[in-house]
Every structure is written in structure tokens, then in C-alpha cells.
Scaffold this active site. Structure first.
Site, PDB file in Angstrom:
ATOM      1  N   THR A 183       0.923  -1.184  -0.084  1.00 47.28           N
ATOM      2  CA  THR A 183       0.026   0.038  -0.143  1.00 47.28           C
ATOM      3  C   THR A 183       0.957   1.143   0.073  1.00 47.28           C
ATOM      4  OG1 THR A 183      -1.679  -0.881   1.331  1.00 47.28           O
ATOM      5  CG2 THR A 183      -1.654   1.329   1.409  1.00 47.28           C
ATOM      6  N   ARG A 211     -13.032  -7.813  -4.098  1.00 48.07           N
ATOM      7  CA  ARG A 211     -12.573  -7.741  -2.754  1.00 48.07           C
ATOM      8  C   ARG A 211     -11.988  -6.228  -2.559  1.00 48.07           C
ATOM      9  NH1 ARG A 211      -7.386  -5.977  -0.326  1.00 48.07           N
ATOM     10  NH2 ARG A 211      -7.320  -6.769   1.709  1.00 48.07           N
ATOM     11  N   VAL A 212     -12.516  -5.516  -1.413  1.00 46.99           N
ATOM     12  CA  VAL A 212     -12.016  -4.392  -1.361  1.00 46.99           C
ATOM     13  C   VAL A 212     -11.448  -4.160  -0.081  1.00 46.99           C
ATOM     14  CG1 VAL A 212     -12.706  -1.927  -0.667  1.00 46.99           C
ATOM     15  CG2 VAL A 212     -13.741  -2.888  -2.719  1.00 46.99           C
ATOM     16  N   ASP A 214      -8.791  -2.052   3.269  1.00 46.31           N
ATOM     17  CA  ASP A 214      -8.913  -1.116   4.040  1.00 46.31           C
ATOM     18  C   ASP A 214      -8.510   0.342   3.362  1.00 46.31           C
ATOM     19  OD1 ASP A 214      -6.183  -1.811   3.989  1.00 46.31           O
ATOM     20  OD2 ASP A 214      -5.624  -0.561   5.603  1.00 46.31           O
ATOM     21  N   THR A 234      -1.027   0.763   6.329  1.00 44.63           N
ATOM     22  CA  THR A 234      -0.548  -0.437   5.290  1.00 44.63           C
ATOM     23  C   THR A 234      -0.424  -1.600   5.970  1.00 44.63           C
ATOM     24  OG1 THR A 234       1.344  -1.103   4.162  1.00 44.63           O
ATOM     25  CG2 THR A 234       1.937   0.372   5.707  1.00 44.63           C
ATOM     26  N   GLY A 237      -5.377  -5.694   5.110  1.00 46.42           N
ATOM     27  CA  GLY A 237      -6.520  -4.844   5.099  1.00 46.42           C
ATOM     28  C   GLY A 237      -7.769  -5.204   6.119  1.00 46.42           C
TER      29      GLY A 237
HETATM   30  N1  GLY Z   1      -3.790  -2.645   2.997  1.00 45.11           N
HETATM   31  C1  GLY Z   1      -4.173  -2.887   1.612  1.00 45.11           C
HETATM   32  C2  GLY Z   1      -5.085  -4.020   1.452  1.00 45.11           C
HETATM   33  O1  GLY Z   1      -5.322  -4.852   2.214  1.00 45.11           O
HETATM   34  O2  GLY Z   1      -5.725  -3.889   0.500  1.00 45.11           O
END
Ligand code: GLY
Length: 314
Positions: A183, A211-212, A214, A234, A237
Site C-alpha cells: 500500500t 475484494r476491497v 482498508d 498499510t 486490510g
Molecule cells: N492494506 C491494503 C489492502 O489490504 O488492500
């Protein structure tokens, strides 16, 4: 440093063991990139630019460097496609913009800013976000802009192992302690005392379509409030979403009157204790004090505190 040069800036490029940074040349490549982007942010802030401008521009430059998992360096999902997430937040107003599951856009963080300023919404996703990009005249980039040989090989490995990998770490490390959670992010404090935060990512290698993580979630991957702090995270997520970690750190400052260092430490304790969370964060508080924390071995990051020398760290 002049008396008014109180600006501060932090950026990050992923957390993990960073065991892929085995040779000096690769390490220097990361450190140089972070240093160069910090110095660019310094110029923006020294010229009186806003925290929002600095955060957006630094995040955009990180998106433009293929060594980071965001923008052109984004990892590939289970279908071999790029699906990027990004968000930006303005601490002056709690204004926020986010996009999720998009492709074909060089700088998702800039599209997130347009969602904040040119729409009445906070988050747009997938086709809707792309339609909004067209409406705003944002140029599309071809698929070839994203698909590096490394990313294709990384997906192949992950598929072979029926695993998800959280970034371009060695395959044997996937879904365990020794990996890099990619990230990118930037947080800034300008000469008027305003805070802003931005986060952007390609997510997880071989992730499910749709998939999304954080990164685009206000309060999880990004948060900024002039009264408290600016945060960009980072890591894995799902763990950051479940702990709403960016807002939790802000709440520690608000409710317990902690500074950036103390609140970040409390946030790391909380992340560990509640979900054994893997990753890290950068934080600037309402006095421009910088802090970082991680539960992983390392995090690529750097900062300029109160207009001082740039510091870059793994
Ligand atoms: N922190 C980035 C993700 O999990 O997509």
C-alpha cells in the site's frame, strides 16, 4: 528552517519483513524513491501548498513508481486483472473521497480527490467510479501500463500455491509473517496547521474479484481531522477494517489527549491485542509531530518533521 516552517510530512510504501530487499541495490532503489518524493512534498509545503495538495501529490508519485503496490505497480487479482483502491481526506472539513475496485486509471488517489470535490458522495466503486472518471475527463491508460513481468510471475506463483499474497514478496513467504503488505500513503501538516491523509493500493495478489481492503475505507486505511491527527495505514486490510484503526488512533488523541507517538503506540497495542493485526501506520498529530508504528518487522517510510531533515527508514 524559518520560524514559520512548521510543516511536516510522512510517506510509506508498505510494511512487512521486506525480505525481498536482500541486496543493496534494491534497498537503495526504495530509499531513493521515498527520499525524492519527500523532497517533492517539502517543496509543495514550503511554497505554501496545502496539506491536501502535498498528500495527493506524494501519493501520486508513489503510484507512479512501479516498485510500490499502487497505481502502475498494482498487483493482480484472481482473474489476472488490476483492481485498485484509494482514498483521500481533508482534516479541515472531514471531507473525504474514495474509489474502489477500479482499473485503467494511472492515479486512483486523484480520482478519489475528484469524488470528494466534484461529487456529493464519499465513495464510488468499479463501473460507477469509471463512469465518473469519464465524466470528469480523467484519461484512461492502457492495460500495458500496469502489467509488469514481475506482477504476472507473482500471480502465477500465488495461483500455483492456491494462496493469496499481500504483495511482491517471495512466494514461500505468502500468508505468513514474512511478507510485505503493499500500500502507499502520505500524511501532511501544512504551514496553516491543516492535516490531510491519502492512501492507495493494488490490494492483495490473487485476491477475489471485488475484494476491497482498508485503504479506501475512511477510518480504517485513512483518516484526517485537524483536531487530532492524519493517519495512513498499510497492512492486511481486513484486520485494519475490523479495528477501524485510523479512527481509533484519532480517538485516542481526542479522548486521552495523547500525542502522535503515544497514540500510535496505543493503536499498535490495540491492533495486536484485538486481531493480531499485521502492518503499520504513519501518523502526524495536530502539532505536526510525526510517529510511525508497525507490528511487522519493517515498513518502508520516511518523514520530515517541522521542516527538518528528511529521514528515511525500512
Ligand atoms: N492494506 C491494503 C489492502 O489490504 O488492500
Amino acid at each position: 528552517m524559518t520560524a514559520t516552517a512548521r510543516y511536516s510530512l510522512m510517506i510509506h510504501g508498505g510494511a512487512g519483513a521486506l525480505d525481498n530487499v536482500k541486496d543493496q541495490k534494491t534497498a537503495v532503489r526504495y530509499l531513493d524513491s521515498v527520499q525524492r518524493i519527500l523532497e517533492h512534498g517539502r517543496e509543495v509545503l514550503e511554497l505554501g501548498g496545502s496539506a491536501l495538495q502535498a498528500a495527493e501529490q506524494c501519493a501520486s508519485l508513489l503510484e507512479d513508481d512501479p516498485i510500490f503496490n499502487a497505481g502502475c505497480g498494482s498487483v493482480l487479482n484472481e482473474d489476472g486483472h488490476v483492481e485498485m483502491d484509494a482514498a483521500i481526506m481533508d482534516g479541515r472539513t472531514l471531507g473525504a473521497g474514495a474509489v474502489a475496485a477500479i482499473d485503467g486509471i494511472a492515479n486512483p488517489v486523484q480520482l478519489a480527490r475528484l469524488v470528494m470535490t466534484e461529487s456529493e458522495h464519499v465513495m464510488l466503486i468499479a463501473d460507477g467510479a469509471m463512469r465518473f472518471a469519464d465524466h470528469c475527463g480523467v484519461e484512461r491508460v492502457p492495460a500495458s501500463y500496469f502489467y509488469t513481468e514481475d506482477r504476472i510471475a507473482q500471480l502465477k506463483e500465488a495461483r500455483l500455491r492456491h494462496k493469496m499474497m499481500l504483495d511482491h514478496e517471495s512466494p514461500e513467504d505468502c500468508v505468513c509473517e514474512d511478507q510485505k503488505y503493499g500500500t502507499i500513503g502520505a500524511v501532511a501538516y501544512d504551514m496553516e496547521g491543516n492535516l490531510a491523509a491519502a492512501t492507495s493500493t493494488g490490494g492483495i495478489v490473487n485476491k477475489r474479484q471485488g475484494r476491497v481492503g482498508d485503504s479506501p475505507i475512511v477510518g480504517a486505511g485513512v483518516y484526517a481531522d485537524n483536531e487530532t491527527c492524519a493517519v495512513s495505514t498499510t497492512g492486511y486490510g481486513e484486520e485494519f477494517m475490523r479495528t477501524v484503526i485510523a479512527k481509533t488512533i484519532s480517538d485516542f488523541i481526542y479522548m486521552k489527549e495523547l500525542d502522535a507517538e503515544e497514540a500510535t503506540r496505543a493503536g499498535i497495542d490495540y491492533l495486536r491485542r484485538k486481531v493480531n493485526g499485521r502492518g503499520g501506520m504513519i501518523v502526524i498529530d495536530n502539532q505536526g509531530r510525526c510517529a510511525s508504528g508497525m507490528t511487522t518487522k519493517k515498513m518502508i517510510h520516511g518523514w520530515i518533521e517541522h521542516g527538518g531533515e528528511a529521514v528515511v527508514r525500512f
